[in-house]
Scaffold this motif. Structure first.
Motif, PDB file in Angstrom:
ATOM      1  N   HIS A 216      56.318  -6.840  33.045  1.00 15.91           N
ATOM      2  CA  HIS A 216      54.893  -6.862  33.326  1.00 15.91           C
ATOM      3  C   HIS A 216      54.637  -6.650  34.827  1.00 15.91           C
ATOM      4  CE1 HIS A 216      50.969  -7.415  31.820  1.00 15.91           C
ATOM      5  NE2 HIS A 216      50.870  -8.725  31.796  1.00 15.91           N
ATOM      6  N   HIS A 217      53.412  -6.266  35.151  1.00 14.78           N
ATOM      7  CA  HIS A 217      52.930  -6.149  36.530  1.00 14.78           C
ATOM      8  C   HIS A 217      53.757  -5.172  37.369  1.00 14.78           C
ATOM      9  CE1 HIS A 217      51.356 -10.483  35.760  1.00 14.78           C
ATOM     10  NE2 HIS A 217      50.597  -9.568  35.173  1.00 14.78           N
ATOM     11  N   GLY A 218      53.961  -3.986  36.781  1.00 17.64           N
ATOM     12  CA  GLY A 218      54.578  -2.915  37.551  1.00 17.64           C
ATOM     13  C   GLY A 218      56.047  -3.103  37.878  1.00 17.64           C
ATOM     14  N   GLY A 219      56.739  -3.916  37.080  1.00 17.00           N
ATOM     15  CA  GLY A 219      58.132  -4.194  37.422  1.00 17.00           C
ATOM     16  C   GLY A 219      58.273  -5.199  38.535  1.00 17.00           C
ATOM     17  N   SER A 220      57.171  -5.857  38.855  1.00 17.74           N
ATOM     18  CA  SER A 220      57.108  -6.957  39.804  1.00 17.74           C
ATOM     19  C   SER A 220      57.557  -6.560  41.213  1.00 17.74           C
ATOM     20  CB  SER A 220      57.876  -8.162  39.272  1.00 17.74           C
ATOM     21  OG  SER A 220      57.404  -9.333  39.894  1.00 17.74           O
ATOM     22  N   MET A 221      58.345  -7.421  41.882  1.00  9.66           N
ATOM     23  CA  MET A 221      58.663  -7.230  43.293  1.00  9.66           C
ATOM     24  C   MET A 221      59.726  -6.164  43.538  1.00  9.66           C
ATOM     25  SD  MET A 221      58.875 -11.317  44.112  1.00  9.66           S
ATOM     26  CE  MET A 221      59.674 -11.137  45.704  1.00  9.66           C
ATOM     27  N   VAL A 222      60.468  -5.819  42.507  1.00 11.60           N
ATOM     28  CA  VAL A 222      61.663  -4.989  42.681  1.00 11.60           C
ATOM     29  C   VAL A 222      61.370  -3.639  43.335  1.00 11.60           C
ATOM     30  CG1 VAL A 222      63.517  -3.804  41.439  1.00 11.60           C
ATOM     31  CG2 VAL A 222      62.938  -6.172  40.872  1.00 11.60           C
ATOM     32  N   PRO A 223      60.370  -2.854  42.879  1.00 15.16           N
ATOM     33  CA  PRO A 223      60.136  -1.562  43.525  1.00 15.16           C
ATOM     34  C   PRO A 223      59.803  -1.685  45.010  1.00 15.16           C
ATOM     35  CG  PRO A 223      58.926  -1.703  41.458  1.00 15.16           C
ATOM     36  CD  PRO A 223      59.432  -3.078  41.754  1.00 15.16           C
ATOM     37  N   HIS A 224      59.109  -2.744  45.360  1.00 23.23           N
ATOM     38  CA  HIS A 224      58.624  -2.908  46.724  1.00 23.23           C
ATOM     39  C   HIS A 224      59.719  -3.403  47.671  1.00 23.23           C
ATOM     40  CE1 HIS A 224      54.733  -2.389  44.793  1.00 23.23           C
ATOM     41  NE2 HIS A 224      55.166  -3.245  43.899  1.00 23.23           N
ATOM     42  N   PHE A 225      60.791  -3.932  47.099  1.00 20.08           N
ATOM     43  CA  PHE A 225      61.910  -4.425  47.904  1.00 20.08           C
ATOM     44  C   PHE A 225      63.213  -3.761  47.463  1.00 20.08           C
ATOM     45  CE2 PHE A 225      58.658  -7.726  48.093  1.00 20.08           C
ATOM     46  CZ  PHE A 225      58.536  -7.884  49.464  1.00 20.08           C
ATOM     47  N   SER A 226      63.123  -2.486  47.113  1.00 24.02           N
ATOM     48  CA  SER A 226      64.285  -1.792  46.561  1.00 24.02           C
ATOM     49  C   SER A 226      65.416  -1.656  47.583  1.00 24.02           C
ATOM     50  CB  SER A 226      63.875  -0.417  46.033  1.00 24.02           C
ATOM     51  OG  SER A 226      63.292   0.369  47.056  1.00 24.02           O
ATOM     52  N   GLY A 227      65.085  -1.708  48.876  1.00 25.19           N
ATOM     53  CA  GLY A 227      66.145  -1.696  49.880  1.00 25.19           C
ATOM     54  C   GLY A 227      66.988  -2.949  49.835  1.00 25.19           C
ATOM     55  N   ARG A 228      66.350  -4.066  49.610  1.00 28.27           N
ATOM     56  CA  ARG A 228      67.090  -5.328  49.483  1.00 28.27           C
ATOM     57  C   ARG A 228      67.851  -5.363  48.162  1.00 28.27           C
ATOM     58  NH1 ARG A 228      64.927  -8.884  53.441  1.00 28.27           N
ATOM     59  NH2 ARG A 228      65.807 -10.737  52.454  1.00 28.27           N
ATOM     60  N   VAL A 229      67.197  -4.855  47.106  1.00 29.39           N
ATOM     61  CA  VAL A 229      67.834  -4.834  45.789  1.00 29.39           C
ATOM     62  C   VAL A 229      69.016  -3.864  45.780  1.00 29.39           C
ATOM     63  CG1 VAL A 229      67.482  -4.240  43.356  1.00 29.39           C
ATOM     64  CG2 VAL A 229      65.719  -5.502  44.600  1.00 29.39           C
TER      65      VAL A 229
END
Length: 341
Positions: A216-229
């Motif tokens: 839900h909610h656009g895949g949450s925080m992951v896309p926005h912090f993909s460098g950390r992920v």
């Protein structure tokens, strides 16, 4: 056609039973919320709102709270069955309004959850199930939940993942409650992201690579912090003291952590934040994004987020083919939907 793949509802039989039961404080608070959103239960209100959007249909699920909030597996099973049979009736009666539904499952009894999933999919026609990010504070990568994930994968079903947290989850260890509804605005997104990480490092997606997990909610925080992920988690263990090494010993993975996150699907329920929606699509790829509004939880209590999300998808530079894939094509292909009405 537009198919809204993550919408909430409380069919009348479920709504009535939900309000009859003795309830803990968290449920009592949510009762106040849902009783003030007519479109959750009144289909005449809901259908009038939907008329604004032309050839538009919803995939529905039972609105929060999770059935486990009542604290009794017996009640969880009862509510799940009422919700599932009620949703099946609604979808059968209104195929021109509803493209399908996902089952409510009693995850505080994993064996019963498997049984209810099989009944809902095989007997009632559910497209899958909705689960939450924890069960009474227990993480969803506990081994007892593995048979449920195995069954979802075997059935080829959709697994919607919804966050779950209340003010009892404090913002700081020194406090008793979360303030300013931080538990919702940021806490729910942390919940989703932590759930995703546990699915990755515990090996759930390694063992069941065919899971169609919709975050839900656009895949949450992951896309926005993909460098950390991505590069960040490629260095897993570099920050961990020797006496805590057990905390980073997960299931043997065969790919970079980032690649497992990209196996999941995201919806578009970003509440009108076009730039955030663009980020999610860029990360997951057009083929892993499904149109969703989270209706009816907008300030208008129904149509607001639908309208805003459609506008966003039309203004962020997607081609007509890409828009059609997100609005309709991806979900029909994923689930083999044969639409009626």
């Amino acid at each position: 056609m537009k198919i809204d793949a993550f919408c909430h509802i409380m069919p009348r039989p479920y709504f009535d039973r939900f309000f009859e039961l003795d309830a803990p404080p968290d449920v009592q608070n949510l009762r106040k919320r849902v009783s003030n959103i007519p479109a959750l239960v009144d289909m005449n209100v809901r259908f009038r709102q939907m008329d604004e959007f032309g050839d538009y249909r919803q995939i529905i699920n039972i609105a929060a709270p999770p059935v486990e909030f009542f604290g009794s597996p017996k009640i969880s099973k009862e509510l799940s069955r009422i919700g599932n049979e009620s949703m099946a009736e609604l979808v059968a009666a209104h195929p021109e309004r509803f493209a399908g539904w996902t089952a409510c499952v009693p995850m505080d009894d994993p064996d019963a959850a498997v049984e209810e999933l099989e009944y809902a999919v095989n007997e009632l026609g559910a497209l899958g199930a909705q689960i939450y990010t924890h069960v009474a504070g227990h993480p969803m990568d506990e081994p007892r939940f593995d048979p449920f994930y195995a069954k979802v994968a075997e059935l080829g079903s959709l697994l919607q993942v919804h966050p779950s947290r209340s003010s009892a989850w404090a913002d700081y260890p020194s406090e008793q409650r979360s303030k300013y509804e931080i538990w919702w605005t940021f806490g729910w997104e942390y919940d989703l992201s932590a759930f995703m990480a546990r699915m990755v490092f515990s090996g759930v997606l390694e063992r069941y690579p065919d899971l169609k997990m919709l975050i839900h909610h656009g895949g949450s925080m992951v896309p926005h912090f993909s460098g950390r992920v991505g590069p960040g988690w490629d260095q897993l263990g570099a920050r961990t003291p020797e006496d805590q090494k057990d905390d980073i010993t997960g299931y043997p993975l065969t790919k970079r952590p980032l690649e497992y996150f990209k196996m999941m699907y995201a919806d578009t329920a970003m509440f009108g934040a076009a730039h955030a929606l663009r980020c999610s699509i860029d990360f997951y790829g057009v083929d892993h994004v499904l149109f969703s509004s989270d209706s009816p939880y907008d300030p208008e209590k129904g149509p607001g987020y639908i309208r805003a999300t459609i506008k966003n998808l039309q203004e962020i530079g997607l081609s007509e083919a890409e828009q059609d894939a997100i609005f309709r094509g991806n979900v029909t292909k994923m689930l083999g939907l044969e639409l009626k009405g």
